[in-house]
Scaffold this motif. Structure first.
Motif, PDB file in Angstrom:
ATOM      1  N   SER A   1       0.831  -1.205   0.000  1.00  0.00           N
ATOM      2  CA  SER A   1       0.000   0.000   0.000  1.00  0.00           C
ATOM      3  C   SER A   1       0.866   1.256   0.000  1.00  0.00           C
ATOM      4  O   SER A   1       0.562   2.242  -0.687  1.00  0.00           O
ATOM      5  N   ILE A   2       1.954   1.215   0.765  1.00  0.00           N
ATOM      6  CA  ILE A   2       2.859   2.369   0.843  1.00  0.00           C
ATOM      7  C   ILE A   2       3.609   2.552  -0.474  1.00  0.00           C
ATOM      8  O   ILE A   2       3.764   3.677  -0.970  1.00  0.00           O
TER       9      ILE A   2
ATOM     10  N   VAL B   1      -5.941  -3.081  -3.332  1.00  0.00           N
ATOM     11  CA  VAL B   1      -4.487  -2.880  -3.298  1.00  0.00           C
ATOM     12  C   VAL B   1      -3.823  -3.842  -4.280  1.00  0.00           C
ATOM     13  O   VAL B   1      -2.901  -3.466  -5.017  1.00  0.00           O
TER      14      VAL B   1
ATOM     15  N   LYS C   1       2.336   4.591  -3.757  1.00  0.00           N
ATOM     16  CA  LYS C   1       2.374   6.052  -3.866  1.00  0.00           C
ATOM     17  C   LYS C   1       3.801   6.617  -3.934  1.00  0.00           C
ATOM     18  O   LYS C   1       3.978   7.832  -4.001  1.00  0.00           O
TER      19      LYS C   1
ATOM     20  N   SER D   1      -5.497   5.502   1.837  1.00  0.00           N
ATOM     21  CA  SER D   1      -4.203   4.858   1.609  1.00  0.00           C
ATOM     22  C   SER D   1      -4.063   3.617   2.478  1.00  0.00           C
ATOM     23  O   SER D   1      -3.747   2.537   1.998  1.00  0.00           O
TER      24      SER D   1
ATOM     25  N   LYS E   1      -5.274  14.150  -0.661  1.00  0.00           N
ATOM     26  CA  LYS E   1      -6.696  13.829  -0.639  1.00  0.00           C
ATOM     27  C   LYS E   1      -7.340  14.348   0.645  1.00  0.00           C
ATOM     28  O   LYS E   1      -6.718  14.442   1.698  1.00  0.00           O
TER      29      LYS E   1
ATOM     30  N   TYR F   1     -10.659   0.381   1.589  1.00  0.00           N
ATOM     31  CA  TYR F   1      -9.559   0.449   0.623  1.00  0.00           C
ATOM     32  C   TYR F   1     -10.058   0.757  -0.796  1.00  0.00           C
ATOM     33  O   TYR F   1      -9.275   1.204  -1.639  1.00  0.00           O
TER      34      TYR F   1
ATOM     35  N   LYS G   1      -4.607   9.262   1.377  1.00  0.00           N
ATOM     36  CA  LYS G   1      -3.581   9.439   0.356  1.00  0.00           C
ATOM     37  C   LYS G   1      -3.151  10.898   0.327  1.00  0.00           C
ATOM     38  O   LYS G   1      -3.941  11.796   0.636  1.00  0.00           O
ATOM     39  N   GLU G   2      -1.904  11.118  -0.031  1.00  0.00           N
ATOM     40  CA  GLU G   2      -1.351  12.474  -0.071  1.00  0.00           C
ATOM     41  C   GLU G   2      -2.178  13.358  -0.995  1.00  0.00           C
ATOM     42  O   GLU G   2      -2.482  12.984  -2.133  1.00  0.00           O
TER      43      GLU G   2
END
Length: 311
Positions: free
Chosen positions: A63-64, A92, A67, A236, A262, A230, A259-260
């Motif tokens: 997941s990490i 994912v 991104k 994220s 969002k 998810y 998420k970044e």
């Protein structure tokens, strides 16, 4: 294949790192790329630099990695990625494969079973028998089945505890007769994981037995809620635990990392859940966080969150 390069990112005290990433490649004359440990910032650069063929990870790590920047790197050496230790959310799974054009091989096992008991068949150029969301079929020399609370075998598509048997299963816990009596019965290892088997013999994990939430007599498996979370475009990372309630006994609470870039409100998350879950499974609470407690291997530590809620 001898040309394989297995990249080690999990700690060497963990059975997955020892068996899957070190011993397995050595048995076929392949090589192992030793790293200081998992680093999201440098992971893809390391894959490109050392031409890694594969690496073994847990769902949180995948997941990490989705991104993290990678567009200007040559990742063509990566043939497949192994994932285990916890259920991998289907969204994912699909997003990772689509993003990196790399197949995921999801497996299942425990330390007590020397890491691996089942695996989704590794795809080839001509055949892909994998079932997304499944932990696959028993490995050679292994047996698996689903039983009810009394130890009776269950038919396909019935939820129960996953049992495994094979020469890879431990002899016993050292000087712990109580744990042995609970875990080892008639040659079978009781895993504590809830799941089912389909008509084709593929196994699926629903959740850990101890993670199940009992809401007013209704059983709720956190993974069902996590799968929905998810699938939300702003989420994220997500995990769900049961928190105490005076009326229902327990109610679901969701912890989410966005998420970044969002933005979403708890009310919007709950509305999304209402559209995709039965009413009794909808989280009562939603909490956004910048980080979640994790083990050294990257698994989310639900017990830490439960302890925080009790404090």
């Amino acid at each position: 294949e001898e040309h394989y390069r297995f990249m080690l990112i999990l700690p060497l005290f963990h059975v997955n790192a020892q068996i899957v990433t070190v011993m397995a490649p050595f048995t076929i004359g392949a090589s192992c790329i030793l790293t200081p440990g998992f680093s999201a910032q440098t992971h893809w650069e390391t894959v490109a630099k050392y031409k890694a063929s594969t690496f073994s990870a847990v769902p949180t790590i995948l997941s990490i990695l989705i991104k993290m920047p990678h567009e200007n790197l040559d990742l063509s050496s990566l043939e497949f990625v192994i994932c285990g230790a916890a259920p991998l959310p289907v969204n994912v799974f699909r997003e990772f494969e689509e993003t990196f054009k790399c197949r995921i091989v999801e497996g299942y096992g425990l330390t007590e079973g020397t890491c691996a008991s089942s695996v989704n068949p590794i795809p080839t150029d001509t055949e892909d028998r994998r079932k997304v969301g499944s932990i696959g079929i028993p490995l050679p020399g292994n047996e698996m089945k689903i039983v009810d609370s009394d130890g009776n075998d269950l038919p396909p598509n019935s939820k129960g505890e996953i049992l495994v048997k094979g020469d890879n299963v431990m002899k016993e816990y050292f000087k712990n007769p109580e744990a042995n009596a609970q875990t080892l019965k008639d040659g079978w290892l009781y895993t504590g994981d809830i799941g089912h088997i389909d008509e084709d013999g593929f196994f699926y994990i629903t959740d850990r037995k101890k993670d199940m939430i009992i809401r007013g007599g209704e059983n709720i498996y956190p993974r069902e809620i996590e799968e929905v979370l998810y699938s939300h475009p702003a989420v994220s990372l997500a995990t769900v635990i049961g928190v105490r309630d005076k009326i229902y006994g327990e109610l679901p609470k969701a912890f989410i990392i966005l998420k970044e870039g969002k933005s979403v409100t708890p009310e919007e998350i709950l509305k999304f859940c209402k559209e995709n879950l039965a009413d009794f499974k909808i989280p009562k609470y939603v909490e956004f966080r910048d980080d979640l407690p994790k083990t050294p291997t990257g698994k989310i530590m639900k017990q830490v969150l439960r302890d925080e809620e009790k404090a």
